[in-house]
Design a protein around this motif. Structure first.
Motif, mmCIF file in Angstrom:
data_model
loop_
_atom_site.group_PDB
_atom_site.id
_atom_site.type_symbol
_atom_site.label_atom_id
_atom_site.label_comp_id
_atom_site.label_asym_id
_atom_site.label_seq_id
_atom_site.Cartn_x
_atom_site.Cartn_y
_atom_site.Cartn_z
ATOM 1 N N GLY A 1 36.600 36.425 82.726
ATOM 2 C CA GLY A 1 37.888 36.933 82.247
ATOM 3 C C GLY A 1 38.995 35.921 82.470
ATOM 4 O O GLY A 1 39.256 35.523 83.604
ATOM 5 N N VAL B 1 39.992 44.531 76.128
ATOM 6 C CA VAL B 1 40.995 45.039 77.079
ATOM 7 C C VAL B 1 40.998 46.565 77.020
ATOM 8 O O VAL B 1 41.017 47.240 78.052
ATOM 9 C CB VAL B 1 42.388 44.450 76.766
ATOM 10 N N GLY C 1 44.454 37.689 77.931
ATOM 11 C CA GLY C 1 44.173 39.122 78.055
ATOM 12 C C GLY C 1 45.401 39.935 77.681
ATOM 13 O O GLY C 1 45.885 39.843 76.539
ATOM 14 N N GLY D 1 42.283 36.327 81.795
ATOM 15 C CA GLY D 1 43.639 36.877 81.853
ATOM 16 C C GLY D 1 44.371 36.152 82.976
ATOM 17 O O GLY D 1 43.846 35.193 83.574
#
Ligand code: FAD
Length: 473
Positions: A22, A399, A52, A24
């Motif tokens: 991930g 998300v 993200g 983000g």
């Protein structure tokens, strides 16, 4: 010799020291700090872009933040990170009067307390009570609150009714809840609401513009922080690479995407709780972790931006901040660029019950309804937008909604600990795992930094084990 080559020398079987799942703000921060510690990383991101829940767009040359935007006092970690990568900030425009459309009437007011008639005292009573109860919920450990089970068994909405909150107080809390959690008061665990309020420093700190979490935003946009962190990663970052499985091995972990299989000593999973269930863990995660992923769903919060030649509302001494007890847009901000002579931008939030209906509409209809809401607050000139864009976070596949997880009644006491508790070499990041400012960009950064420290400890202890094994041979 660098620290990373030290670790690599001692751990020849691992491709990298740490894998981050991930990209983000949380995962990127974890990777950034780990590299600063001298560790090697590989970062896998499912989407074709980084960030993200922070994202950006240019509309007629005007930059807009499609996800996380505002920052405020006490959010030290996102502020420090932004400074570190050279992203600057400017105050949210708040001069002049705010507007409220309430029970069919239109009013202007100054300050943070909207004029909701005779019920104003009751609004104050509910706010004070929420703040007082919130302070009794330990940050990072809501299940340890003295009344945890009782408060988790009910929703924020049922507590409001039980406390005989006036309709005005209930509606104002619903507006705050739609922006904060992307859900209706009846959908949210009351214990979660209290915990969230406490770790954000209280309701005023969480909701206010001046002195609160909406005080400033970034000149280059919040997404630029993610973009600059990602640029430092080079080929260590893989985009469009959803992680399908994480296998715990004798040496650490093996992480697989459709195209790649990479080994590491430890993995930081920095995806929203509800997305963890899409990864196949082997051996299976303890049941409490699997259940948590099902019971901490994302809220629903969307954004609409209208661009104007000028911020026309400022001519009428209006701040651009508005509230409405009807939708689809129920709260607004002036998100115009920092330049004072530039175009005007109104940001409208559509959340909870309104988002569920509005998100399903075709773009022209969404635009028409959003502009009509803005016109209800700022007059017919709001219909003359020269540009428009919206973002439906519920439609983002990796998300699944926003701004953050919204656990319902009964989902906090049994499952809150599983949100951040490591499972062997599997560490968790993401804003939902933060002990302060969870749900915010600051929480994402804090969680990433904490996960980086946890990973460093694992690397340090595995190299100590290795040395001891070597000495014993
Ligand atoms: C509309 C909206 C408004 C907001 N406003 C604010 C605000 O004003 N101020 C504020 O502080 N915060 C705000 N937030 C919240 C803030 O944006 C988030 O708290 C923060 O960005 C979360 O970062 P994160 O890294 O924890 O998670 P995310 O940003 O969700 O990152 C997780 C990443 O993991 C990826 N991923 C998922 N599954 C996989 C997989 N299997 N393999 C690989 N990658 C995967 C996702 O694609 C994503 O990129 C807002 C959010 C929204 C949606």
């Amino acid at each position: 010799m660098t620290a990373s080559s030290n670790v690599a020398d001692r751990a020849p079987r691992a491709d990298v020291d740490v894998i981050v799942v991930g990209a983000g703000l949380s995962g990127l921060t974890a990777a950034h700090r780990l590299r600063q510690f001298g560790s090697t990383v590989a970062v896998f991101e499912a989407a074709s872009r980084v960030g993200g829940r922070v994202s950006s767009a240019e509309v007629d040359g005007v930059h807009v933040d499609l996800g996380g935007t505002f920052v405020g006092p006490g959010q030290d970690r996102i502020l420090a990170l932004a400074e570190e990568v050279g992203v600057s900030r400017y105050p949210t425009y708040s001069a002049g009067r705010n507007v409220i459309r309430w029970r069919g009437e239109h009013r202007r007011y100054r300050g943070t307390v909207p004029p909701v008639g005779a019920n104003l005292l009751d609004v104050g009573r509910i706010q004070l009570t929420l703040d007082r109860l919130a302070r009794t919920v330990p940050c990072g450990d809501p299940a340890a609150a003295a009344h945890a089970t009782e408060w988790d068994a009910e929703s924020l909405g049922s507590w409001l009714r039980r406390s005989r909150a006036s309709a005005a107080a209930r509606d104002l809390i619903a507006i705050a809840g739609r922006t904060t959690w992307g859900c209706e008061p009846d959908e949210l665990s009351f214990l979660h609401a209290l915990h969230y309020i406490h770790q954000a420093g209280g309701l005023s700190s969480m909701l206010d513009t001046e002195g609160g979490a909406q005080e400033e935003h970034f000149v280059e946009g919040s997404h630029e922080i993610a973009v600059r962190l990602a640029a430092q990663l080079g080929p260590a970052l893989r985009l469009s690479a959803p992680v399908r499985s994480i296998e715990v091995t004798d040496e650490g972990v093996r992480v697989s995407t459709a195209d790649e299989r990479v080994t590491a000593r430890t993995v930081v999973v920095a995806v929203p709780p509800s997305q963890r269930g899409r990864i196949d863990f082997s051996p299976a995660l303890p049941p409490v972790h699997t259940q948590m992923a099902q019971r901490w769903p994302a809220g629903v919060l969307s954004k609409a931006y209208a661009i104007y030649e000028r911020p026309f509302w400022r001519d009428s001494d209006l701040s651009g901040q508005g509230l409405s007890d009807t939708g689809p847009v129920f709260i607004t901000f002036d998100a115009s660029p920092a330049r004072s002579d530039g175009p005007g931008v109104l940001l409208g939030f559509i959340g909870g019950v309104y988002a569920r209906e509005w998100d399903e509409l075709p773009e022209p209809e969404r635009r028409a309804r959003a502009l009509s809401s803005l016109a209800d607050l700022f007059g017919p000139r709001a219909l003359d937008a020269v540009g428009y864009i919206d973002q439906r976070w519920g439609a983002e596949p990796w998300v699944g909604g926003g701004p953050t997880a919204a656990p319902g009644p009964g989902a906090v006491v049994p499952y809150a600990a599983a949100v951040g508790a490591p499972v062997g070499p599997i560490l968790w990041a993401g804003t939902e795992t933060a002990e302060r400012w969870t749900g915010f960009m600051d929480g994402a950064v804090r969680a990433g930094e904490r996960a980086a420290l946890q990973a460093r400890n694992i690397l340090a202890s595995s190299s100590t084990d290795h040395e001891q094994t070597g000495a014993a041979r």
